[in-house]
Motif scaffolding. Sequence first.
Motif, mmCIF file in Angstrom:
data_model
loop_
_atom_site.group_PDB
_atom_site.id
_atom_site.type_symbol
_atom_site.label_atom_id
_atom_site.label_comp_id
_atom_site.label_asym_id
_atom_site.label_seq_id
_atom_site.Cartn_x
_atom_site.Cartn_y
_atom_site.Cartn_z
ATOM 1 N N GLU A 108 1.078 -1.319 0.157
ATOM 2 C CA GLU A 108 -0.161 -0.277 0.076
ATOM 3 C C GLU A 108 1.199 1.349 -0.255
ATOM 4 O O GLU A 108 1.581 1.412 0.974
ATOM 5 C CB GLU A 108 -1.448 -0.407 1.194
ATOM 6 C CG GLU A 108 -1.958 0.840 1.826
ATOM 7 C CD GLU A 108 -3.441 1.085 2.653
ATOM 8 O OE1 GLU A 108 -2.586 1.786 3.323
ATOM 9 O OE2 GLU A 108 -3.647 -0.110 2.149
ATOM 10 N N ILE A 109 0.534 2.351 -0.845
ATOM 11 C CA ILE A 109 1.442 3.673 -1.315
ATOM 12 C C ILE A 109 0.842 4.382 0.069
ATOM 13 O O ILE A 109 -0.957 4.843 0.109
ATOM 14 C CB ILE A 109 1.300 3.915 -2.359
ATOM 15 C CG1 ILE A 109 2.096 3.026 -3.606
ATOM 16 C CG2 ILE A 109 2.090 5.406 -2.481
ATOM 17 C CD1 ILE A 109 1.596 3.856 -4.596
ATOM 18 N N PRO A 110 1.119 4.794 0.820
ATOM 19 C CA PRO A 110 0.328 5.697 1.839
ATOM 20 C C PRO A 110 -0.391 6.481 1.265
ATOM 21 O O PRO A 110 0.164 7.696 -0.411
ATOM 22 C CB PRO A 110 1.406 6.854 2.654
ATOM 23 C CG PRO A 110 2.653 5.672 2.988
ATOM 24 C CD PRO A 110 2.685 4.642 0.940
ATOM 25 N N LYS A 111 -1.547 7.388 1.225
ATOM 26 C CA LYS A 111 -2.784 8.407 0.053
ATOM 27 C C LYS A 111 -1.723 9.299 0.043
ATOM 28 O O LYS A 111 -1.431 10.597 -1.361
ATOM 29 C CB LYS A 111 -3.466 8.962 1.642
ATOM 30 C CG LYS A 111 -3.904 7.319 1.338
ATOM 31 C CD LYS A 111 -5.953 7.954 2.263
ATOM 32 C CE LYS A 111 -6.908 6.713 2.271
ATOM 33 N NZ LYS A 111 -7.739 7.229 2.285
ATOM 34 N N ASN A 112 -0.939 10.527 0.586
ATOM 35 C CA ASN A 112 0.034 11.575 0.769
ATOM 36 C C ASN A 112 0.854 11.232 -0.253
ATOM 37 O O ASN A 112 1.611 12.318 -0.967
ATOM 38 C CB ASN A 112 0.190 12.473 1.977
ATOM 39 C CG ASN A 112 1.690 11.481 2.795
ATOM 40 O OD1 ASN A 112 1.572 10.452 2.351
ATOM 41 N ND2 ASN A 112 2.477 11.997 3.376
ATOM 42 N N MET A 113 1.835 10.063 0.067
ATOM 43 C CA MET A 113 2.538 9.952 -0.753
ATOM 44 C C MET A 113 2.252 10.080 -2.192
ATOM 45 O O MET A 113 2.912 10.440 -3.711
ATOM 46 C CB MET A 113 3.264 8.389 -0.873
ATOM 47 C CG MET A 113 5.033 8.664 -1.291
ATOM 48 S SD MET A 113 5.460 7.479 -0.765
ATOM 49 C CE MET A 113 7.001 7.618 -0.214
ATOM 50 N N GLY A 169 2.260 14.209 -9.446
ATOM 51 C CA GLY A 169 3.994 14.657 -10.847
ATOM 52 C C GLY A 169 3.570 14.330 -12.316
ATOM 53 O O GLY A 169 3.995 14.836 -12.826
ATOM 54 N N VAL A 170 2.845 12.991 -12.061
ATOM 55 C CA VAL A 170 2.721 12.242 -13.483
ATOM 56 C C VAL A 170 2.014 13.101 -14.024
ATOM 57 O O VAL A 170 2.377 12.697 -15.035
ATOM 58 C CB VAL A 170 1.636 11.158 -12.679
ATOM 59 C CG1 VAL A 170 1.436 10.421 -13.547
ATOM 60 C CG2 VAL A 170 2.514 9.662 -12.754
ATOM 61 N N LEU A 200 0.688 2.158 -12.551
ATOM 62 C CA LEU A 200 1.186 2.173 -10.841
ATOM 63 C C LEU A 200 0.938 2.521 -10.143
ATOM 64 O O LEU A 200 0.727 1.909 -8.381
ATOM 65 C CB LEU A 200 2.953 2.110 -11.316
ATOM 66 C CG LEU A 200 3.541 1.324 -11.858
ATOM 67 C CD1 LEU A 200 5.352 1.556 -11.918
ATOM 68 C CD2 LEU A 200 3.466 -0.331 -11.765
ATOM 69 N N LEU A 201 0.669 3.781 -9.531
ATOM 70 C CA LEU A 201 -0.069 4.311 -8.163
ATOM 71 C C LEU A 201 -1.702 3.777 -7.676
ATOM 72 O O LEU A 201 -1.475 4.262 -6.854
ATOM 73 C CB LEU A 201 -0.377 6.114 -9.023
ATOM 74 C CG LEU A 201 1.117 6.274 -8.948
ATOM 75 C CD1 LEU A 201 0.825 7.925 -9.981
ATOM 76 C CD2 LEU A 201 2.267 6.807 -7.806
ATOM 77 N N GLN A 202 -1.893 3.289 -8.963
ATOM 78 C CA GLN A 202 -3.300 2.427 -8.732
ATOM 79 C C GLN A 202 -3.505 0.499 -8.504
ATOM 80 O O GLN A 202 -3.745 -0.002 -7.983
ATOM 81 C CB GLN A 202 -4.502 2.549 -9.696
ATOM 82 C CG GLN A 202 -4.100 3.792 -9.729
ATOM 83 C CD GLN A 202 -4.638 4.416 -9.303
ATOM 84 O OE1 GLN A 202 -5.936 4.497 -8.595
ATOM 85 N NE2 GLN A 202 -4.499 5.698 -9.452
ATOM 86 N N ALA A 203 -2.056 -0.187 -8.152
ATOM 87 C CA ALA A 203 -1.968 -0.869 -8.519
ATOM 88 C C ALA A 203 -2.031 -1.377 -6.578
ATOM 89 O O ALA A 203 -1.673 -0.563 -5.511
ATOM 90 C CB ALA A 203 -0.435 -2.187 -8.363
ATOM 91 N N LYS A 204 -2.904 -2.213 -6.000
ATOM 92 C CA LYS A 204 -3.438 -2.671 -4.960
ATOM 93 C C LYS A 204 -2.008 -3.622 -3.934
ATOM 94 O O LYS A 204 -2.013 -3.586 -2.570
ATOM 95 C CB LYS A 204 -4.459 -4.174 -5.298
ATOM 96 C CG LYS A 204 -5.177 -2.833 -5.872
ATOM 97 C CD LYS A 204 -6.115 -1.690 -5.092
ATOM 98 C CE LYS A 204 -7.673 -1.792 -5.255
ATOM 99 N NZ LYS A 204 -7.048 -0.501 -6.207
#
Length: 125
Positions: A8-13, A20-21, A78-82
Amino acid sequence: MNENGHFEIPKNMRSMAEAGVEQARKAFERFISGAQAANESLSERTATMGAGAKDVSAMAFSYAEKNVQASLDYAQSLLQAKDLSEVMRLHREYVQSQMRALTEQAGELGHVVSRTAMDATKPKT
């Protein structure tokens, strides 16, 4: 990893990465717009440039645009990967897709370059 053991990517990150994308996508669109205008201007000014050379230039430009767009789409996915398995699947699909695209692009570009070279060697009548 969260409590379920999922990546899990932290929400703020994630928000920063998505911004950025999106900024990269907008910058690329501005770059493409400017490059197309410069290419059109150059083509208009260069009377000696053959049609084949213009075709090669247009194809290369189009391929570069498609490839960068595919990379931006990949970064967004990639940002949406679970989880890590989804990241690996997305990476595999991206690499396979790009290899197919590059193979096709090289073949098409090679064909146009060959045709242009043959046309350039034909005697003028």
